[in-house]
Scaffold this motif. Structure first.
Motif, PDB file in Angstrom:
ATOM      1  N   UNK A   1      62.305  -9.749 -87.320  1.00 21.14           N
ATOM      2  CA  UNK A   1      61.164  -9.969 -86.438  1.00 21.14           C
ATOM      3  C   UNK A   1      61.154 -11.400 -85.903  1.00 21.14           C
TER       4      UNK A   1
ATOM      5  N   UNK B   1      48.636 -16.402 -87.262  1.00 22.45           N
ATOM      6  CA  UNK B   1      48.802 -15.304 -88.216  1.00 22.45           C
ATOM      7  C   UNK B   1      50.255 -15.252 -88.695  1.00 22.45           C
ATOM      8  N   UNK B   2      50.469 -15.459 -89.991  1.00 29.92           N
ATOM      9  CA  UNK B   2      51.808 -15.363 -90.566  1.00 29.92           C
ATOM     10  C   UNK B   2      52.752 -16.417 -90.012  1.00 29.92           C
ATOM     11  N   UNK B   3      53.971 -16.416 -90.517  1.00 23.52           N
ATOM     12  CA  UNK B   3      54.997 -17.335 -90.019  1.00 23.52           C
ATOM     13  C   UNK B   3      54.616 -18.793 -90.187  1.00 23.52           C
TER      14      UNK B   3
ATOM     15  N   UNK C   1      52.258  -8.427 -90.561  1.00 25.19           N
ATOM     16  CA  UNK C   1      51.553  -9.555 -89.944  1.00 25.19           C
ATOM     17  C   UNK C   1      51.990 -10.869 -90.564  1.00 25.19           C
ATOM     18  N   UNK C   2      52.189 -10.836 -91.887  1.00 19.75           N
ATOM     19  CA  UNK C   2      52.584 -12.042 -92.595  1.00 19.75           C
ATOM     20  C   UNK C   2      53.929 -12.567 -92.086  1.00 19.75           C
ATOM     21  N   UNK C   3      54.779 -11.647 -91.620  1.00 15.47           N
ATOM     22  CA  UNK C   3      56.062 -12.075 -91.042  1.00 15.47           C
ATOM     23  C   UNK C   3      55.960 -12.173 -89.527  1.00 15.47           C
TER      24      UNK C   3
ATOM     25  N   UNK D   1      46.103 -14.059 -92.555  1.00 17.40           N
ATOM     26  CA  UNK D   1      45.869 -12.611 -92.490  1.00 17.40           C
ATOM     27  C   UNK D   1      44.408 -12.313 -92.204  1.00 17.40           C
TER      28      UNK D   1
ATOM     29  N   UNK E   1      47.517 -17.702 -95.222  1.00 17.09           N
ATOM     30  CA  UNK E   1      48.585 -17.010 -94.498  1.00 17.09           C
ATOM     31  C   UNK E   1      48.109 -16.528 -93.126  1.00 17.09           C
TER      32      UNK E   1
ATOM     33  N   UNK F   1      53.806 -10.709-102.249  1.00 14.99           N
ATOM     34  CA  UNK F   1      52.596  -9.932-102.490  1.00 14.99           C
ATOM     35  C   UNK F   1      52.516  -9.394-103.919  1.00 14.99           C
TER      36      UNK F   1
ATOM     37  N   UNK G   1      51.903  -6.994 -94.532  1.00 15.27           N
ATOM     38  CA  UNK G   1      53.249  -7.553 -94.694  1.00 15.27           C
ATOM     39  C   UNK G   1      53.831  -7.858 -93.318  1.00 15.27           C
TER      40      UNK G   1
END
Lengths: 258, 253
Positions: A107, A77-79, B153-155, A58, A56, A86, B151
């Protein structure tokens, strides 16, 4: 079948001050096929959660590459088509179910008018209709994780990353949610990478199971799960199911030092 | 203990205190310590005379300017200090100094800088509440669960959005607590500052201190106490209204 996500020679070690760094993931390679349900199983502390966090973005990998449909997403990072569910749900306590599910859309700049409808669709899909305006503390653990699913699904990820999503739930809730996850997966047509330490869960849910040896995490072998879909709970008592459970257990046992 | 038990004991404690005070007041006499039976009538008289409430409202208005500034600057600054090490290293010593410095000691220099009017009182209130507001926000920001940041950051939430949509709401309970602490100190500082320059409510208290009877003086103190307690409870109430999830945050896990 086409490869969706390919992990190539991933390395990750964590520093421990002056002591030698611990190798948590070493030379890890794995191909996840398009639209398959792949379970990654390994004993607790074997680095499988770290692996998911690497995928992911992270935490950055020390070396190796992560390709999604052939494009390099190693340092993103992400997306990028990844949606994460989680282990401890990690909903925002100050947001209602609706607002939690909308978070990723927000976002990503999806306008308010569209967000409401998309979130509502996924809230209904995970069976939380009527709880749109509840806060997480008003929901049971199982319901919180349903909201966690909906939040991840709402951004329409190409691959769903699930980090022991049922690990914090009681056995009955876990069984119910497993079935619902299978339903949703069949409806939504997604690639799923599902990390778990439960052998039964892995066999029941997955098309293939990657068995991981602990620290550093490496793929010991990949097992094809032959059961037809849609699956029902009665396969859990079939001799083939029990045999497979025994087989995986014996592989895992070798690597576990208690 | 049930709620009614606690309430009963609370009331008993207050009654015992009032009795002691009454006895002490009878012995010491009105010009040393007015007994509550005398203060009650004096209080009602002052309430209708108008001076007390007029001065109070005027002083509170100025106080809220200073306190508002302390919140507007202190809250975001504390949050930034808690999340960004560079900012912390840069301003932490200053904030600590402001907290430990007595506002009374700063009063003379503030009088030189700002005179004795509006700016002076605002400045004193600001320095006495700013540190509490900032440091409470700072500790809240440091304690934010890293999982919740993951969370975001994951999005792929950008830093500004993460700050606005995750860090600030997670901080909210700490911001309210900081505001409550700051307000208590702001009220104290306001009265103290006004006693220096003999204006407003503090000035009223100081001048009344020269009177023969202590009954009006005690009346002013009682009002001040009510205002502080009321404002503190009011902020708590606002906190619960704005964040219905706050009280049960612990059970959310």
């Amino acid at each position: 079948m086409a490869t969706k996500l390919s992990l190539n020679n991933l390395h990750k070690s964590f520093g421990r001050g002056k002591a030698n760094p611990i190798e948590v993931v070493q030379d890890f390679s794995l191909d996840i096929r398009d639209l398959e349900f792949l379970a990654v199983i390994g004993p607790s502390g074997c680095g499988k959660s770290t692996l998911l966090r690497l995928i992911d973005g992270l935490i950055p990998a020390d070396s190796g590459s992560i390709l999604m449909d052939g494009r390099d997403i190693s340092n993103k990072v992400g997306g990028e088509g990844r949606g994460m569910v989680f282990q401890s749900f990690d909903l925002f306590p100050w947001r209602t179910t609706q607002a939690n599910v909308e978070f990723g859309l927000e976002t990503n700049g999806v306008p308010k008018s569209e967000r409401t409808g998309i979130a509502k669709h996924y809230i209904d899909l995970v069976g939380l209709t009527g709880f749109e305006h509840s806060y997480p503390h008003e929901l049971s653990g199982g319901m919180q994780q349903r909201a966690g699913f909906a939040r991840a699904l709402a951004i329409k990820p190409e691959i769903l990353l699930m980090d022991e999503p049922f690990g914090a739930l009681d056995v009955q809730t876990r069984d119910i949610l497993q079935n619902e996850l299978l339903d949703i997966w069949q409806k939504e047509k997604k690639t799923v990478l599902f990390v778990t330490h439960s052998i039964e869960e892995a066999i029941y849910l997955a098309d293939r199971i990657a068995v991981i040896t602990p620290r550093p995490a490496r793929v010991d072998r990949i097992i094809d799960v032959p059961f037809e879909r849609p699956r029902t709970e009665d396969i859990k008592s079939r001799p083939e199911f029990l045999e497979m459970r025994q087989e995986i257990w014996s592989i895992l046992k070798e690597g576990i030092k208690v | 203990m049930t709620k009614s038990h606690i309430l009963f004991l609370n009331v008993t404690g207050i009654v015992m205190f009032l009795l002691l005070w009454e006895v002490g007041g009878r012995i010491a006499g009105e010009n040393l310590l007015a007994a509550p039976s005398i203060v009650v009538f004096e209080y009602i008289r002052l309430l209708f005379a108008g001076d007390m409430l007029r001065e109070l409202v005027g002083s509170l208005r100025q106080m809220f300017v200073g306190f508002g500034l302390a919140c507007a600057i202190g809250m975001p600054m504390g949050a930034l200090m808690g999340r960004i090490r560079l900012v912390d290293a840069l301003v932490h010593p200053w904030v600590s100094m402001v907290v430990v410095t007595s506002a009374a000691a700063l009063a003379p220099i503030f009088i030189l800088m700002f005179g004795t009017g509006f700016e002076f009182r605002v400045a004193i209130v600001f320095v006495s509440s700013f540190g509490y507001v900032t440091l409470t926000a700072y500790h809240g920001a440091r304690g934010i669960d890293p999982k919740i940041i993951d969370v975001a950051r994951s999005y792929s939430t950008g830093p500004v959005e993460t700050y606005r949509k995750v860090i600030l709401p997670a901080l909210f309970p700490y911001l309210i607590t900081g505001a409550r602490l700051g307000l208590v100190h702001a009220t104290r500082a306001m009265v103290m500052a006004e006693m220096f320059v003999l204006v407003g409510y503090g000035g009223l208290i100081f001048q009344t201190g020269q009177d023969l009877s202590t009954a009006p003086l005690i009346s002013y103190l009682v009002t001040l106490m009510f205002v502080s307690v009321g404002a503190n409870m009011g902020l708590g109430w606002i906190g619960r209204q704005l964040a219905p999830w706050y009280d049960s945050k612990m059970s959310a896990g």
